[in-house]
Design a protein around this motif. Structure first.
Motif, PDB file in Angstrom:
ATOM      1  N   LYS A  21       4.947  12.545   8.691  1.00 42.51           N
ATOM      2  CA  LYS A  21       4.110  11.456   9.210  1.00 42.51           C
ATOM      3  C   LYS A  21       4.920  10.171   9.230  1.00 42.51           C
ATOM      4  O   LYS A  21       5.697   9.887   8.315  1.00 42.51           O
ATOM      5  CB  LYS A  21       2.856  11.281   8.339  1.00 42.51           C
ATOM      6  CG  LYS A  21       1.857  10.244   8.843  1.00 42.51           C
ATOM      7  CD  LYS A  21       0.615  10.213   7.962  1.00 42.51           C
ATOM      8  CE  LYS A  21      -0.402   9.177   8.430  1.00 42.51           C
ATOM      9  NZ  LYS A  21      -0.912   9.473   9.781  1.00 42.51           N
ATOM     10  N   ARG A  22       4.726   9.402  10.280  1.00 37.24           N
ATOM     11  CA  ARG A  22       5.349   8.074  10.374  1.00 37.24           C
ATOM     12  C   ARG A  22       4.346   7.118  11.002  1.00 37.24           C
ATOM     13  O   ARG A  22       3.750   7.421  12.029  1.00 37.24           O
ATOM     14  CB  ARG A  22       6.613   8.126  11.230  1.00 37.24           C
ATOM     15  CG  ARG A  22       7.302   6.768  11.378  1.00 37.24           C
ATOM     16  CD  ARG A  22       8.559   6.852  12.232  1.00 37.24           C
ATOM     17  NE  ARG A  22       9.220   5.555  12.306  1.00 37.24           N
ATOM     18  CZ  ARG A  22       8.913   4.588  13.156  1.00 37.24           C
ATOM     19  NH1 ARG A  22       7.931   4.787  14.051  1.00 37.24           N
ATOM     20  NH2 ARG A  22       9.557   3.440  13.146  1.00 37.24           N
ATOM     21  N   VAL A  23       4.163   5.963  10.361  1.00 33.22           N
ATOM     22  CA  VAL A  23       3.213   4.994  10.879  1.00 33.22           C
ATOM     23  C   VAL A  23       3.710   3.582  10.552  1.00 33.22           C
ATOM     24  O   VAL A  23       4.327   3.353   9.503  1.00 33.22           O
ATOM     25  CB  VAL A  23       1.800   5.226  10.285  1.00 33.22           C
ATOM     26  CG1 VAL A  23       1.803   5.037   8.784  1.00 33.22           C
ATOM     27  CG2 VAL A  23       0.771   4.313  10.933  1.00 33.22           C
ATOM     28  N   VAL A  24       3.490   2.661  11.480  1.00 35.63           N
ATOM     29  CA  VAL A  24       3.802   1.252  11.260  1.00 35.63           C
ATOM     30  C   VAL A  24       2.494   0.465  11.344  1.00 35.63           C
ATOM     31  O   VAL A  24       1.773   0.563  12.345  1.00 35.63           O
ATOM     32  CB  VAL A  24       4.815   0.726  12.296  1.00 35.63           C
ATOM     33  CG1 VAL A  24       5.137  -0.751  12.015  1.00 35.63           C
ATOM     34  CG2 VAL A  24       6.095   1.554  12.288  1.00 35.63           C
ATOM     35  N   ILE A  25       2.186  -0.281  10.299  1.00 31.51           N
ATOM     36  CA  ILE A  25       0.922  -1.005  10.199  1.00 31.51           C
ATOM     37  C   ILE A  25       1.174  -2.496  10.373  1.00 31.51           C
ATOM     38  O   ILE A  25       2.169  -3.040   9.880  1.00 31.51           O
ATOM     39  CB  ILE A  25       0.240  -0.750   8.838  1.00 31.51           C
ATOM     40  CG1 ILE A  25       0.042   0.762   8.628  1.00 31.51           C
ATOM     41  CG2 ILE A  25      -1.100  -1.488   8.750  1.00 31.51           C
ATOM     42  CD1 ILE A  25      -0.868   1.417   9.627  1.00 31.51           C
ATOM     43  N   GLY A  26       0.268  -3.164  11.071  1.00 24.17           N
ATOM     44  CA  GLY A  26       0.347  -4.604  11.223  1.00 24.17           C
ATOM     45  C   GLY A  26      -0.463  -5.323  10.157  1.00 24.17           C
ATOM     46  O   GLY A  26      -1.512  -4.840   9.725  1.00 24.17           O
ATOM     47  N   TYR A  27       0.055  -6.459   9.710  1.00 22.29           N
ATOM     48  CA  TYR A  27      -0.630  -7.293   8.719  1.00 22.29           C
ATOM     49  C   TYR A  27      -0.521  -8.748   9.158  1.00 22.29           C
ATOM     50  O   TYR A  27       0.455  -9.146   9.812  1.00 22.29           O
ATOM     51  CB  TYR A  27      -0.005  -7.144   7.324  1.00 22.29           C
ATOM     52  CG  TYR A  27      -0.018  -5.734   6.781  1.00 22.29           C
ATOM     53  CD1 TYR A  27      -1.042  -5.293   5.953  1.00 22.29           C
ATOM     54  CD2 TYR A  27       0.997  -4.842   7.100  1.00 22.29           C
ATOM     55  CE1 TYR A  27      -1.049  -3.997   5.443  1.00 22.29           C
ATOM     56  CE2 TYR A  27       1.002  -3.542   6.604  1.00 22.29           C
ATOM     57  CZ  TYR A  27      -0.019  -3.125   5.777  1.00 22.29           C
ATOM     58  OH  TYR A  27      -0.025  -1.844   5.289  1.00 22.29           O
ATOM     59  N   PHE A  28      -1.508  -9.553   8.789  1.00 17.05           N
ATOM     60  CA  PHE A  28      -1.437 -10.994   8.971  1.00 17.05           C
ATOM     61  C   PHE A  28      -1.373 -11.661   7.607  1.00 17.05           C
ATOM     62  O   PHE A  28      -2.036 -11.213   6.658  1.00 17.05           O
ATOM     63  CB  PHE A  28      -2.664 -11.522   9.714  1.00 17.05           C
ATOM     64  CG  PHE A  28      -2.655 -11.250  11.187  1.00 17.05           C
ATOM     65  CD1 PHE A  28      -1.478 -11.290  11.917  1.00 17.05           C
ATOM     66  CD2 PHE A  28      -3.845 -10.963  11.848  1.00 17.05           C
ATOM     67  CE1 PHE A  28      -1.473 -11.050  13.270  1.00 17.05           C
ATOM     68  CE2 PHE A  28      -3.850 -10.724  13.214  1.00 17.05           C
ATOM     69  CZ  PHE A  28      -2.662 -10.758  13.926  1.00 17.05           C
ATOM     70  N   PHE A  29      -0.571 -12.731   7.529  1.00 19.24           N
ATOM     71  CA  PHE A  29      -0.541 -13.575   6.344  1.00 19.24           C
ATOM     72  C   PHE A  29      -0.886 -15.001   6.761  1.00 19.24           C
ATOM     73  O   PHE A  29      -0.570 -15.415   7.878  1.00 19.24           O
ATOM     74  CB  PHE A  29       0.835 -13.540   5.678  1.00 19.24           C
ATOM     75  CG  PHE A  29       1.121 -12.238   4.988  1.00 19.24           C
ATOM     76  CD1 PHE A  29       0.744 -12.038   3.672  1.00 19.24           C
ATOM     77  CD2 PHE A  29       1.760 -11.204   5.670  1.00 19.24           C
ATOM     78  CE1 PHE A  29       0.998 -10.823   3.040  1.00 19.24           C
ATOM     79  CE2 PHE A  29       2.017 -10.001   5.051  1.00 19.24           C
ATOM     80  CZ  PHE A  29       1.635  -9.801   3.724  1.00 19.24           C
ATOM     81  N   PRO A  30      -1.525 -15.752   5.883  1.00 26.23           N
ATOM     82  CA  PRO A  30      -1.951 -17.100   6.266  1.00 26.23           C
ATOM     83  C   PRO A  30      -0.792 -18.054   6.542  1.00 26.23           C
ATOM     84  O   PRO A  30      -0.962 -19.027   7.275  1.00 26.23           O
ATOM     85  CB  PRO A  30      -2.795 -17.573   5.074  1.00 26.23           C
ATOM     86  CG  PRO A  30      -2.410 -16.680   3.934  1.00 26.23           C
ATOM     87  CD  PRO A  30      -2.022 -15.381   4.537  1.00 26.23           C
ATOM     88  N   ASP A  31       0.371 -17.780   5.953  1.00 26.65           N
ATOM     89  CA  ASP A  31       1.523 -18.644   6.211  1.00 26.65           C
ATOM     90  C   ASP A  31       2.800 -17.903   5.829  1.00 26.65           C
ATOM     91  O   ASP A  31       2.777 -16.838   5.206  1.00 26.65           O
ATOM     92  CB  ASP A  31       1.407 -19.981   5.469  1.00 26.65           C
ATOM     93  CG  ASP A  31       1.177 -19.815   3.974  1.00 26.65           C
ATOM     94  OD1 ASP A  31       1.974 -19.110   3.320  1.00 26.65           O
ATOM     95  OD2 ASP A  31       0.188 -20.366   3.463  1.00 26.65           O
ATOM     96  N   TRP A  32       3.911 -18.481   6.191  1.00 23.83           N
ATOM     97  CA  TRP A  32       5.241 -17.880   5.994  1.00 23.83           C
ATOM     98  C   TRP A  32       5.574 -17.734   4.505  1.00 23.83           C
ATOM     99  O   TRP A  32       6.090 -16.696   4.079  1.00 23.83           O
ATOM    100  CB  TRP A  32       6.263 -18.771   6.698  1.00 23.83           C
ATOM    101  CG  TRP A  32       7.714 -18.474   6.537  1.00 23.83           C
ATOM    102  CD1 TRP A  32       8.650 -19.295   5.992  1.00 23.83           C
ATOM    103  CD2 TRP A  32       8.430 -17.312   6.980  1.00 23.83           C
ATOM    104  NE1 TRP A  32       9.895 -18.720   6.055  1.00 23.83           N
ATOM    105  CE2 TRP A  32       9.790 -17.502   6.659  1.00 23.83           C
ATOM    106  CE3 TRP A  32       8.061 -16.132   7.615  1.00 23.83           C
ATOM    107  CZ2 TRP A  32      10.781 -16.567   6.942  1.00 23.83           C
ATOM    108  CZ3 TRP A  32       9.044 -15.181   7.905  1.00 23.83           C
ATOM    109  CH2 TRP A  32      10.375 -15.399   7.564  1.00 23.83           C
ATOM    110  N   LYS A  33       5.266 -18.756   3.720  1.00 29.72           N
ATOM    111  CA  LYS A  33       5.618 -18.715   2.299  1.00 29.72           C
ATOM    112  C   LYS A  33       4.954 -17.543   1.596  1.00 29.72           C
ATOM    113  O   LYS A  33       5.607 -16.800   0.849  1.00 29.72           O
ATOM    114  CB  LYS A  33       5.214 -20.032   1.626  1.00 29.72           C
ATOM    115  CG  LYS A  33       5.624 -20.118   0.165  1.00 29.72           C
ATOM    116  CD  LYS A  33       5.265 -21.478  -0.423  1.00 29.72           C
ATOM    117  CE  LYS A  33       5.674 -21.567  -1.891  1.00 29.72           C
ATOM    118  NZ  LYS A  33       5.334 -22.901  -2.470  1.00 29.72           N
ATOM    119  N   ARG A  34       3.662 -17.343   1.854  1.00 27.81           N
ATOM    120  CA  ARG A  34       2.967 -16.233   1.190  1.00 27.81           C
ATOM    121  C   ARG A  34       3.403 -14.889   1.758  1.00 27.81           C
ATOM    122  O   ARG A  34       3.472 -13.891   1.027  1.00 27.81           O
ATOM    123  CB  ARG A  34       1.454 -16.434   1.319  1.00 27.81           C
ATOM    124  CG  ARG A  34       0.907 -17.399   0.274  1.00 27.81           C
ATOM    125  CD  ARG A  34      -0.591 -17.592   0.378  1.00 27.81           C
ATOM    126  NE  ARG A  34      -0.932 -18.606   1.383  1.00 27.81           N
ATOM    127  CZ  ARG A  34      -2.138 -19.083   1.561  1.00 27.81           C
ATOM    128  NH1 ARG A  34      -3.153 -18.633   0.824  1.00 27.81           N
ATOM    129  NH2 ARG A  34      -2.366 -20.019   2.481  1.00 27.81           N
TER     130      ARG A  34
END
Length: 557
Positions: free
Chosen positions: A290-303
């Motif tokens: 299995k291979r999967v790439v998941i997207g994530y959002f972060f509120p800002d670059w530092k975090r």
């Protein structure tokens, strides 16, 4: 043996093959975005390069004696001195290369291109070149962007480009050890296809994957998009064979050795200065279930960066850890197609959720994290990462972004060419630094690039992503773009390129994480490895190649 007709080359004036190009027609947000950030109108007529027939191609200086020696070794068919072949082999694909070649500023191009079929023929070519006191430059896929393929402009000796494209086979696989012997001229798609047919993968996927070779990866110390799992090419390469003046160097495919200073390490990153790599034994892995790439959002670059650091220190072992800063995230949104991709997960409902959380959407950062292995392993890794992401204020947005990432991951060079056709200069610089220095380096580089735009009096854009996480630090990959002003575009480019590279040195980074030294970065080598380090490298080159016949001028002059 492979025929010369099977060797593929990129177009002489840009990235990739003829007929493949970037288009913004199905990306309605891109033109307004580019107009806003660098004042370039994507809807204006493009300025394509001149016709090849209009190039002022210098005449070949190939002597009759060297011609006979090369033809005797390879056969007339594999000794080529047409203008097109010589121009194709004269440069890599850096912005500097493309601007110059499109302006017919060719300077010192190869006098002849040779296409050996095996190591014995490479030995014969080496002998002929040395006997003629000529220059030999190895050529893989031609994708280099550090000036590693160009002959010195003041070189008066004959220049021979040695194209390894016919050496493109996976020779054997030691299935018990997970090791494969592969010829150095094999391009990424070729070697992965051959390995894949037997259920294996090398797992090395640089941005240049489609048009770069195993030998080129080794000669420049390449890194791939999945290096978090598989390692970079220095980790993957266990042994190699290298044709040198006076003999063929061969190392053994052992997991570790204490045989004095590492000869293997000396060849890694040597850019043709220590000989011609003919084959390598590399680590390979069974293709994952299995291979999967998941997207994530972060509120800002530092975090987001803090989350990548936490993942690297955790029990999680993803194959990809990548996060774009807010500027690169905005660019990614601008490249989305109508009713596809980003619009599916950037729904009004999700935007409403993020706003309720107090997010400033202009500071939001997009991340891709990849997982592969058994289904159970992938599920466990995703669970570990999910906790870390949540602890740093991030949110998962599913597999849609990851699927787009996989589709677009090799497209960036086409975008650069597309912009160049419209008067914009765009390029990249990458570095690595320890976690403690990473954010100060980022801030310094962005500030320096923006100052360079002001110095030029242009409207420019700089963006960055983190990739290739390690225990002690990570790679930062910067992209900059601006509209060329009046005057010499290469001189304008140098102002910005020098600013970002000097920032790396001043902020405790390295001159390059994976693009190599070549001539582009050589002026910063002493800052990076110290003057005694430069003297040591120079001494090794002189010991192996006292006549400076092997790709002179690269790394050290």
């Amino acid at each position: 043996m492979p025929d010369i007709k099977t060797v593929q080359h990129m177009k002489w004036w840009g990235w990739g093959v003829d007929g493949v190009a970037f288009s913004h027609d199905d990306k309605p947000s891109l033109a307004p975005f580019v107009q806003k950030v660098i004042d370039v109108d994507l809807n204006a007529p493009a300025e394509p390069p001149m016709a090849f027939e209009d190039l002022a191609v210098p005449a070949s200086q190939l002597s009759e004696d060297l011609q006979k020696a090369l033809s005797g070794a390879l056969g007339d068919e594999y000794v080529v001195s047409t203008d097109l072949d010589r121009v194709v082999h004269a440069f890599g694909k850096s912005l500097r290369d493309l601007v110059r070649i499109r302006a017919s500023d060719l300077r010192r191009i190869p006098d002849v291109v040779v296409y050996p079929a095996d190591e014995a023929q490479i030995v014969a070519v080496m002998d002929a070149v040395l006997a003629a006191d000529a220059v030999l430059i190895p050529f893989g896929g031609g994708s280099n962007i550090a000036g590693s393929l160009e002959a010195p402009s003041d070189e008066t000796r004959q220049v021979v480009s040695l194209d390894l494209g016919r050496l493109n086979k996976v020779l054997s696989i030691d299935e018990e050890s997970g090791l494969a012997r592969i010829q150095a001229g094999a391009l990424g798609p070729d070697l992965e296809k051959q390995l894949g047919e037997r259920g294996w993968t090398m797992g090395h996927f640089p941005d240049s994957f489609t048009h770069s070779s195993l030998g080129g990866w080794i000669a420049t110390r390449s890194s791939g998009m999945q290096s978090d799992k598989f390692g970079d090419i220095a980790d993957i390469t266990r042994a190699m064979r290298v044709v040198q003046p006076g003999g063929t160097l061969a190392t053994r495919a052992v997991p570790v050795t204490s045989s004095g200073p590492s000869v293997r390490e000396m060849i890694l990153g040597s850019e043709g200065r220590l000989g011609v790599i003919t084959e390598a034994t590399v680590q390979v892995h069974r293709k994952p279930e299995k291979r999967v790439v998941i997207g994530y959002f972060f509120p800002d670059w530092k975090r987001g960066v803090a989350a990548m650091q936490a993942i690297s220190a955790s029990d999680a072992t993803p194959s990809i850890t990548r996060i774009s800063d807010s500027r690169e995230t905005q660019f990614s949104f601008a490249t989305r197609k109508v009713s596809k991709g980003f619009s599916k997960f950037m729904s009004s409902a999700l935007i409403a959720v993020l706003k309720r959380r107090g997010w400033d959407l202009e500071q939001m950062c997009l991340s891709f994290i990849g997982y592969e292995g058994s289904a159970e392993h992938v599920a466990r890794q995703r669970k570990l990462v999910k906790k870390i992401v949540a602890a740093h204020g991030g949110i998962g947005v599913g597999e849609g972004p990851g699927a787009l990432y996989d589709q677009k991951k090799f497209d960036t060079p086409y975008i650069r060419d597309f912009l160049l056709d419209r008067g914009a200069l765009a390029d990249v610089s990458e570095t690595s630094a320890s976690w403690s220095h990473l954010m100060p380096l980022y801030d310094t580089a962005v500030e320096r690039v923006q100052k360079s735009f002001a110095q030029l009096g242009v409207k420019g854009w700089v963006m960055c992503h983190l990739s290739h996480s390690y225990h002690s630090g990570a790679c930062l990959y910067f992209t900059f773009a601006f509209k060329a002003g009046e005057g010499d575009p290469v001189a304008q480019y140098d102002v910005v390129k020098s600013a970002v590279q000097q920032a790396f040195m001043d902020a405790n980074g390295t001159l390059s994480h994976h693009h190599a030294v070549g001539t582009e970065h050589s002026r910063w080598l002493a800052d990076d490895i110290s003057e005694p380090g430069v003297q040591m490298v120079s001494g090794i080159f002189t010991a192996v190649d006292p006549g400076r016949n092997l790709n002179p001028g690269k790394i050290v002059s």
